[in-house]
Design an enzyme around this catalytic site. Structure first.
Site, PDB file in Angstrom:
ATOM      1  N   GLY A   1      61.210  44.119  14.451  1.00 53.46           N
ATOM      2  CA  GLY A   1      60.259  43.124  13.963  1.00 53.46           C
ATOM      3  C   GLY A   1      59.114  43.720  13.189  1.00 53.46           C
ATOM      4  O   GLY A   1      58.218  43.008  12.740  1.00 53.46           O
TER       5      GLY A   1
ATOM      6  N   SER B   1      61.266  50.334  13.599  1.00 52.07           N
ATOM      7  CA  SER B   1      61.924  49.964  12.349  1.00 52.07           C
ATOM      8  C   SER B   1      61.927  48.447  12.220  1.00 52.07           C
ATOM      9  O   SER B   1      61.421  47.727  13.087  1.00 52.07           O
ATOM     10  CB  SER B   1      63.363  50.490  12.330  1.00 52.07           C
ATOM     11  OG  SER B   1      64.147  49.834  13.313  1.00 52.07           O
ATOM     12  N   LYS B   2      62.526  47.960  11.133  1.00 51.37           N
ATOM     13  CA  LYS B   2      62.548  46.519  10.880  1.00 51.37           C
ATOM     14  C   LYS B   2      63.288  45.750  11.963  1.00 51.37           C
ATOM     15  O   LYS B   2      62.998  44.585  12.210  1.00 51.37           O
ATOM     16  CB  LYS B   2      63.188  46.243   9.515  1.00 51.37           C
ATOM     17  CG  LYS B   2      62.307  46.630   8.342  1.00 51.37           C
ATOM     18  CD  LYS B   2      62.947  46.242   7.024  1.00 51.37           C
ATOM     19  CE  LYS B   2      62.023  46.590   5.844  1.00 51.37           C
ATOM     20  NZ  LYS B   2      62.647  46.212   4.558  1.00 51.37           N
ATOM     21  N   ARG B   3      64.260  46.403  12.600  1.00 47.95           N
ATOM     22  CA  ARG B   3      65.018  45.681  13.628  1.00 47.95           C
ATOM     23  C   ARG B   3      64.159  45.338  14.839  1.00 47.95           C
ATOM     24  O   ARG B   3      64.514  44.477  15.645  1.00 47.95           O
ATOM     25  CB  ARG B   3      66.241  46.493  14.060  1.00 47.95           C
ATOM     26  CG  ARG B   3      65.946  47.699  14.930  1.00 47.95           C
ATOM     27  CD  ARG B   3      67.237  48.380  15.378  1.00 47.95           C
ATOM     28  NE  ARG B   3      66.984  49.491  16.273  1.00 47.95           N
ATOM     29  CZ  ARG B   3      66.699  50.721  15.882  1.00 47.95           C
ATOM     30  NH1 ARG B   3      66.619  50.992  14.582  1.00 47.95           N
ATOM     31  NH2 ARG B   3      66.497  51.674  16.763  1.00 47.95           N
TER      32      ARG B   3
END
Length: 486
Positions: free
Chosen positions: A247, A243-245
């Site tokens: 990167g 996911s975006k967390r």
């Protein structure tokens, strides 16, 4: 029931993104594996846009997906094919299934449809065809369900997961046409893969639960069944879904950050595939030559943004000077460090400036912070640079002496500057670093950068003298705290 592979002399694969969002790491990796497989076997790579979800599909998404694929160099041989344009085809096959009593009209309420146990025993399957036609004629909304054979197993051989089997009684009578007339994923993808003569369906293993339903549709429609290949999911370093967390972001954002397409391709290829335990850097021709589905792991791949940055740095140093400069200059322009004119026709000094920090770059977006002191009149001093300048009481007298000697230079080149540095450290009994570090910090505000002699030449005599004088005039210069000293 076991599927029989689709006989074909020509390998045909497809990448079929939904235009409900941008192309992310997982989708790009799937596209790459399909493309490499096709190119390795001199086959055909088809691009299909699965845009039957009209509420969430947007033109901007599929346009960006095409642009990202082109940037990555994943050219397609056929397409793009848009599923929305093929609605009549899906309707025709759905009606065929109705006529052959392999599907039936369903009048269940939305809440009932969401109940899995209800779906497995849907009472609409007992409605006679004439009665269903009457209900539709009276204006009742109806979806179409596939009549699942609830006995036996559906098995298939997966090139990554080997043999996979599903108990048919666990599969409900799934919907193939929604009540709004739109086809579902399983129907449209099965029909398109069959009509496009796809030989290998290579996709993420999150689709594996769809495979038995699609095999049932292949069999019901008398289509040849392709070979299925389910590649592993991509996980973050903490072994949770990417996911975006972690990167991870859209391919277009990586492009803006300054990744090279060839570096992205190389890194994506290693997410779930490995040629051996030693080689990590592959040219595109090498990837095409060496790629095989037999070397795709069934274990989840781990996305490591730091390793991807490292690999991009490797490629930044591999490309030739002209290509490097063409990639680098737009980042200076975007940061407001050079004008549009210099972007189009850079001077030799600007070319040397960007080349001088090449070995320190992992991303092209690093460039402005690395070289901004060349282009601005007022520079910022990092805390580390401030410390280098004022850490020793003898540094200011030494810098003043250097200033006087540089001022007397008629030829301000690397050789002449080197001579002055060597003379000064010899006279004062210093090491070269004792002089280089405070000088670099004084004229750039940073503790790292290009080779000191080249840096001074590129700054020019007047600016070097001016910045040294600034240190003498302002012995308590303010340091700026920068987390990462570039």
């Amino acid at each position: 029931m076991e599927n029989k592979p689709c006989p074909s002399d020509t390998i045909k694969v497809r990448f079929a993104p939904s235009p409900t969002g941008y192309l992310h790491i997982g989708g790009a990796r799937t596209a790459l594996f399909n493309w490499l497989f096709a190119r390795h076997h001199k086959g055909t790579f088809i691009l299909r846009i699965e845009d039957t979800d009209r509420e969430r599909s947007e033109d901007r998404f599929w346009k960006q997906i095409l642009e990202d694929l082109e940037w990555l160099g994943l050219n397609w041989d056929e397409g793009p094919i848009f599923q929305y344009d093929r609605k009549d085809i899906y309707d025709r096959y759905a009606q065929q299934l109705i006529q052959e009593e392999k599907a039936y009209h369903c009048f269940c309420a939305p809440k009932q449809i969401q109940d899995k146990s209800y779906n497995q025993k849907c009472p609409c399957g007992q409605i006679q065809p004439d009665q269903a036609k009457s209900k539709i004629a009276a204006g009742e909304a109806a979806s179409i369900r596939f009549r699942t054979p609830h006995e036996g197993n559906t098995e298939f051989k997966d090139l990554v997961r080997k043999r996979v089997s599903f108990d048919n009684k666990e599969i409900d009578d799934f919907i193939i046409i929604r009540s709004n007339g739109q086809p579902t994923y399983n129907l449209s993808v099965t029909i398109d893969d069959a009509l496009n003569e796809i030989t290998h369906v290579i996709r993420g293993d999150d689709h594996i639960s769809n495979t038995p339903k699609q095999i049932m549709l292949y069999q019901a429609l008398n289509f040849q069944i392709p070979q299925f290949v389910h590649i592993p999911m991509i996980m973050g370093p903490d072994n949770t879904r990417l996911s975006k967390r972690h990167g991870a972001t859209a391919v277009g954002e990586y492009r803006k950050k300054g990744y090279l397409p060839q570096a992205m391709i190389n890194y994506l290829a290693l997410l779930g595939w490995a040629y051996n335990d030693r080689q990590t850097i592959f040219s595109l021709p090498e990837l095409i030559e060496k790629f095989s589905l037999q070397k795709v792991s069934k274990k989840a791949a781990i996305f490591d943004p730091q390793k991807m940055e490292w690999m991009n740095g490797k490629y930044i140093r591999k490309i030739n000077d002209e290509e490097f400069i063409s990639h680098a200059l737009p980042y200076l322009s975007h940061a407001g460090l050079i004008s549009e004119d210099l972007l189009q026709e850079p001077t030799q000094d600007i070319k040397q400036i960007v080349l001088s920090v090449r070995d320190r770059m992992k991303l092209f977006s690093d460039l402005p912070e690395l070289v901004n002191f060349f282009f601005t009149k007022k520079i910022r001093y990092t805390e580390e640079a401030h410390e280098k300048i004022f850490s020793q009481p003898n540094n200011l007298p030494m810098l003043k002496e250097l200033h006087q000697r540089l001022e007397r230079l008629e030829t301000f080149d690397e050789e002449a500057i080197d001579t002055i540095f060597q003379e000064l450290i010899k006279e004062r009994g210093l090491k070269l670093g004792d002089l280089i570090h405070p000088v670099r910090s004084a004229v750039s505000g940073k503790t790292t950068g290009p080779g000191i002699f080249l840096m001074l030449v590129l700054l020019g005599k007047d600016r070097v003298l001016e910045r040294l004088e600034n240190i003498f005039r302002h012995t308590h210069i303010k340091a700026v705290k920068i987390k990462k000293d570039e």
